[in-house]
Design a protein around this motif. Structure first.
Motif, PDB file in Angstrom:
ATOM      1  N   TYR A 179      38.511  40.585  28.213  1.00  0.00           N
ATOM      2  CA  TYR A 179      39.576  41.023  29.719  1.00  0.00           C
ATOM      3  C   TYR A 179      37.904  39.993  30.904  1.00  0.00           C
ATOM      4  O   TYR A 179      38.084  39.112  31.344  1.00  0.00           O
ATOM      5  CB  TYR A 179      39.586  41.905  29.868  1.00  0.00           C
ATOM      6  N   ASN A 182      38.772  36.033  32.258  1.00  0.00           N
ATOM      7  CA  ASN A 182      38.597  36.235  33.810  1.00  0.00           C
ATOM      8  C   ASN A 182      37.060  36.711  34.665  1.00  0.00           C
ATOM      9  O   ASN A 182      36.214  36.860  35.417  1.00  0.00           O
ATOM     10  CB  ASN A 182      38.997  37.509  34.306  1.00  0.00           C
ATOM     11  N   GLU A 228      33.875  47.714  36.835  1.00  0.00           N
ATOM     12  CA  GLU A 228      34.452  47.193  36.995  1.00  0.00           C
ATOM     13  C   GLU A 228      35.651  46.308  36.118  1.00  0.00           C
ATOM     14  O   GLU A 228      36.710  46.726  36.378  1.00  0.00           O
ATOM     15  CB  GLU A 228      33.996  46.124  38.271  1.00  0.00           C
ATOM     16  N   VAL A 229      34.716  45.843  35.337  1.00  0.00           N
ATOM     17  CA  VAL A 229      36.149  45.955  34.401  1.00  0.00           C
ATOM     18  C   VAL A 229      37.432  46.830  33.569  1.00  0.00           C
ATOM     19  O   VAL A 229      38.447  46.443  33.188  1.00  0.00           O
ATOM     20  CB  VAL A 229      35.303  45.304  32.641  1.00  0.00           C
ATOM     21  N   LYS A 234      37.634  49.477  34.849  1.00  0.00           N
ATOM     22  CA  LYS A 234      38.578  49.710  36.162  1.00  0.00           C
ATOM     23  C   LYS A 234      39.970  49.448  36.474  1.00  0.00           C
ATOM     24  O   LYS A 234      40.896  49.559  36.396  1.00  0.00           O
ATOM     25  CB  LYS A 234      38.017  50.173  37.519  1.00  0.00           C
ATOM     26  N   GLN A 235      39.525  47.681  36.222  1.00  0.00           N
ATOM     27  CA  GLN A 235      40.885  46.838  36.728  1.00  0.00           C
ATOM     28  C   GLN A 235      41.582  46.531  34.845  1.00  0.00           C
ATOM     29  O   GLN A 235      42.760  46.973  34.429  1.00  0.00           O
ATOM     30  CB  GLN A 235      39.831  44.889  36.409  1.00  0.00           C
ATOM     31  N   LEU A 262      43.069  49.826  34.825  1.00  0.00           N
ATOM     32  CA  LEU A 262      44.267  50.069  36.633  1.00  0.00           C
ATOM     33  C   LEU A 262      45.994  48.533  35.789  1.00  0.00           C
ATOM     34  O   LEU A 262      47.384  49.159  35.668  1.00  0.00           O
ATOM     35  CB  LEU A 262      43.746  49.267  37.826  1.00  0.00           C
ATOM     36  N   ARG A 263      45.135  47.811  35.170  1.00  0.00           N
ATOM     37  CA  ARG A 263      46.329  46.514  34.641  1.00  0.00           C
ATOM     38  C   ARG A 263      46.774  47.569  33.676  1.00  0.00           C
ATOM     39  O   ARG A 263      48.646  47.447  33.401  1.00  0.00           O
ATOM     40  CB  ARG A 263      45.704  45.140  34.227  1.00  0.00           C
TER      41      ARG A 263
END
Length: 248
Positions: free
Chosen positions: A103, A107, A218-219, A221-222, A225-226
């Motif tokens: 990811y 990104n 932060e990666v 978390k994202q 969440l996804r």
């Protein structure tokens, strides 16, 4: 001190230190900070005693048998059950290191550090007044003192500090000035739709490419969440095959 230690007793029921801690935690950290002193804790104890007295009175008067209470109870139960079902659905979502790195690599631009500055300002309505303040600053007046005395912006309470910001977060005229100043420099009055700003540049951070190690939290978390959103929608779509849905 044990969390089981009683701090009050109401009609034979103990209110413990653990009950106090839970009461404070349920408030949220910002609200709970107001009750951290001994006086604040005593206020919490008083309030918990008051609530227990109110509960005993409600039981004595058979409020739970009233139709209106039953309606509130059922609505609360439905709301709690929805939340419980959602949390239960997403609780098992996990990610592995390979997913995180994939990811991040796909990104990476989202995690790059843009150019940032930290600035303070003094805001006044009149250009002549702004020039007078600049003269006072050049004469040795402390910037924070000037902001507290003269600025009409709420930031005056903290000496004009605006904190850190990137491009696109301020009005164009202010941004153009702030990003083209030297550290410690105080600007000439800058006109915007809000009035005249005297800006002081406090700090600058150059743009920087992100690294996986610095961005990992932060990666994660994202990605989680996804995956939670995907699992949620998968469940919802499957339920639409079971229960009839009409949107009017």
């Amino acid at each position: 001190m044990s969390e089981h230690l009683a701090v009050a007793v109401v009609n034979g029921k103990e209110i413990t230190r653990g009950d106090i801690m839970k009461f404070l935690n349920d408030m949220g950290p910002q609200m709970a900070m107001q009750f951290q002193s001994p006086e604040g804790i005593n206020r919490v104890i008083d309030e918990m005693v008051n609530q227990e007295l109110l509960y005993l009175d409600a039981v004595e008067n058979n409020f739970e048998k009233e139709e209106e209470f039953d309606q509130v109870l059922q609505a609360t139960k439905v709301s709690l059950l929805k939340g419980y079902a959602f949390n239960k659905l997403i609780s098992g979502v996990t990610v592995d290191e390979e997913e995180l790195k994939m990811y991040f690599n796909d990104n990476k631009h989202l995690f790059n550090q843009p150019e940032m500055v930290k600035a303070s300002h003094i805001l006044v309505a009149d250009e002549n007044r702004a020039m007078e303040i600049v003269d006072e600053l050049e004469g040795g007046m402390d910037f924070e003192d000037a902001a507290r005395s003269y600025s009409s912006c709420p930031s005056s309470e903290v000496g004009g500090a605006l904190g850190e910001f990137g491009r696109g977060q301020m009005v164009p005229e202010f941004e153009e000035a702030a990003f083209n100043m030297e550290l410690g420099e105080i600007s000439a009055p800058v006109k915007t739709q809000f009035g005249y700003h005297i800006i002081r540049l406090e700090e600058r951070k150059e743009a920087k490419d992100a690294s996986f190690d610095d961005s990992r939290e932060e990666v994660e978390k994202q990605v989680i969440l996804r995956k939670q959103e995907a699992k949620y929608m998968e469940k919802i779509n499957s339920l639409k095959d079971v229960y009839k849905v009409e949107i009017k």
